[in-house]
Design an enzyme around this catalytic site. Structure first.
Site, PDB file in Angstrom:
ATOM      1  N   LYS A 194      95.478  71.946  58.196  1.00 42.82           N
ATOM      2  CA  LYS A 194      95.581  72.201  56.750  1.00 42.82           C
ATOM      3  C   LYS A 194      95.737  73.700  56.492  1.00 42.82           C
ATOM      4  CE  LYS A 194      90.547  72.538  56.471  1.00 42.82           C
ATOM      5  NZ  LYS A 194      89.292  71.844  56.158  1.00 42.82           N
TER       6      LYS A 194
ATOM      7  N   ARG B 261      79.801  66.735  48.519  1.00 45.70           N
ATOM      8  CA  ARG B 261      81.135  67.244  48.169  1.00 45.70           C
ATOM      9  C   ARG B 261      82.016  66.002  48.061  1.00 45.70           C
ATOM     10  NH1 ARG B 261      84.321  71.339  52.164  1.00 45.70           N
ATOM     11  NH2 ARG B 261      84.732  69.326  53.132  1.00 45.70           N
TER      12      ARG B 261
ATOM     13  N   TYR C  15      92.692 104.947  45.704  1.00 43.40           N
ATOM     14  CA  TYR C  15      92.307 104.676  44.312  1.00 43.40           C
ATOM     15  C   TYR C  15      90.821 104.938  44.103  1.00 43.40           C
ATOM     16  CZ  TYR C  15      96.728 102.295  43.297  1.00 43.40           C
ATOM     17  OH  TYR C  15      98.048 102.003  43.075  1.00 43.40           O
TER      18      TYR C  15
ATOM     19  N   MET D  42      97.391  97.361  47.377  1.00 43.45           N
ATOM     20  CA  MET D  42      98.098  96.074  47.439  1.00 43.45           C
ATOM     21  C   MET D  42      98.953  95.939  48.707  1.00 43.45           C
ATOM     22  SD  MET D  42     100.633  94.286  44.659  1.00 43.45           S
ATOM     23  CE  MET D  42      99.423  94.205  43.352  1.00 43.45           C
TER      24      MET D  42
HETATM   25  C1  LIG Z   1      88.617  71.702  57.420  1.00 44.30           C
HETATM   26  C2  LIG Z   1      88.013  70.426  57.847  1.00 44.30           C
HETATM   27  C3  LIG Z   1      87.675  70.201  59.191  1.00 44.30           C
HETATM   28  C4  LIG Z   1      87.763  71.256  60.265  1.00 44.30           C
HETATM   29  O1  LIG Z   1      86.639  72.126  60.185  1.00 44.30           O
HETATM   30  P1  LIG Z   1      86.433  73.252  61.309  1.00 44.30           P
HETATM   31  O2  LIG Z   1      85.096  73.804  61.012  1.00 44.30           O
HETATM   32  O3  LIG Z   1      87.519  74.250  61.096  1.00 44.30           O
HETATM   33  O4  LIG Z   1      86.545  72.586  62.610  1.00 44.30           O
HETATM   34  C5  LIG Z   1      87.223  68.946  59.538  1.00 44.30           C
HETATM   35  N1  LIG Z   1      87.088  67.965  58.615  1.00 44.30           N
HETATM   36  C6  LIG Z   1      87.386  68.162  57.315  1.00 44.30           C
HETATM   37  C7  LIG Z   1      87.212  67.035  56.361  1.00 44.30           C
HETATM   38  C8  LIG Z   1      87.836  69.394  56.883  1.00 44.30           C
HETATM   39  O5  LIG Z   1      88.105  69.584  55.582  1.00 44.30           O
END
Ligand SMILES: *Cc1c(COP(=O)(O)O)cnc(C)c1O
Length: 367
Positions: A34, A128, A257, A304
């Site tokens: 992802k 969650r 800055y 930036m």
């Molecule tokens: C991002 C994610 C993972 C992977 O987590 P890591 O700590 O990077 O291994 C696994 N399961 C779900 C549902 C996630 O959102």
């Protein structure tokens, strides 16, 4: 033409990390890609993971899954962030398994009547995603138009292996799996482990582990689990940029800055061609770059597109030289862990936030 900045991805490191994780987990491995593969590049990493022995790919968004399919990924893919209104039909067409964590989404999927492949997400204590308050009602639904492939949950504190919450979550998971069995649903693939649990909690490996950060060679938590090296992982991303200018300045010069920093002595400054638009955190106390076998600390605020480092009075660096912003640390360079610490964040965010202006370069050898 050379770039002004690059994220160099060691594909050999990705493959080596996958082999190590496969040896550790002794079950199926889902490579989590992802968020553009945590900044490493969705398609490239997806294809490398498949070739290197990953059994599944995991993504948050449906678009990510479709992009992988479009580029030829054949292994199963699970997408887990699909609110009602998502294109569940497209998920089915592209052979992408979808996570279900609400009755509303379940109805949309079920109404397609295509026997869509689903994984039921359970809230076992992270509070969650996943079924919690709707669970009793969910168990009363008609499952005859879907194919329940998996059931899964996610640990909140896997990076603290001694925490009681891990055991509680696993117990809760098992009891919710029994609820499903009681209505005749026995998903073949139960999964709950992320990287930290995969490395440290072998009881939780079940039928599949979902591994993200460890595949990229980073530790899920440097303080509680040790760094990459101690876990046997190889950081895959090296971030480097050019000094677009090197200049001598006198003592007492205010830098950047807000004039928040001042040179103490006559020194040489290097202006690095990357900034917060590229993912360099604006406030990075104690980070810097590596050049000529030495660390050169950041001086002043990050802008930036650029930031300034103090190369020291005796520097022999020149305009146009490359500096390493973070790497695997083997030469003494800063790591993504160091940058995370300097910016009050974590290595996950450091690699993931590297912006789209930064080309990703892939090579099979160690940089
Ligand atoms: C991002 C994610 C993972 C992977 O987590 P890591 O700590 O990077 O291994 C696994 N399961 C779900 C549902 C996630 O959102």
């Amino acid at each position: 033409m050379e770039h002004r900045a690059e994220a160099r991805i060691d594909t050999g490191a990705i493959a080596a990390n996958i082999s190590l994780i496969k040896a550790v987990c002794e079950t199926r491995l889902m490579a989590v890609v992802k968020a553009d593969a945590y900044g490493h590049g969705l398609i490239q990493i997806g294809l490398i993971a498949e070739k290197s022995g990953a059994d599944w790919l995991g993504v948050a968004l449906l678009e990510e899954g479709i992009a992988l399919r479009t580029h030829g990924v054949r292994i199963p893919i699970l997408a887990w962030l699909l609110p009602p209104g998502s294109d569940f039909k497209a998920a089915h067409t592209h052979d992408i398994d979808v996570s279900v964590s609400s009755i509303a989404a379940f109805h949309e999927i079920s109404e397609l009547k295509v026997n869509a492949r689903i994984h039921i997400e359970l809230d076992t204590g992270m509070t969650r995603g996943g079924f919690l308050d709707e669970w009793g009602e969910f168990l009363l639904q008609d499952f005859s138009h879907v194919e329940v492939i998996g059931v899964f949950s996610h640990f909140a504190r896997a990076d603290e292996p001694g925490e009681r919450q891990n055991t509680n979550q696993l117990n809760r998971f098992n009891s919710m799996v029994e609820d499903l069995a009681a209505i005749g649903i026995m998903p073949a693939i139960k999964h709950i482990s992320n990287s930290a649990a995969t490395m440290k909690n072998h009881n939780a490996a079940l039928d599949l582990v979902r591994v993200g950060i460890a595949m990229y060679g980073l530790s899920p938590d440097v303080n509680t689990l040790g760094d990459s090296k101690s876990l046997g992982l190889k950081p895959a991303m090296q971030l480097r940029a050019k000094l677009h200018l090197v200049k001598k300045v006198s003592a007492g010069s205010f830098v950047g800055y807000g004039g928040t920093a001042k040179t103490e002595i006559d020194t040489t400054l290097g202006i690095v061609a990357m900034g917060y638009a590229d993912g360099i955190p604006r406030i990075s106390q104690g980070a810097g770059v590596f050049i000529d076998g030495k660390r050169a600390p950041i001086i002043g605020r990050v802008s930036m597109d650029q930031f300034v480092v103090d190369l020291g009075p005796d520097s022999t660096c020149s305009t146009g030289d490359w500096v390493v912003i973070f790497g695997d640390g083997s030469q003494g360079e800063y790591t993504a862990d160091d940058w995370g610490q300097a910016s009050s964040t974590i290595n996950y965010e450091m690699v993931t936030r590297i912006g789209p202006r930064v080309p990703r370069i892939y090579a099979p050898h160690v940089y």
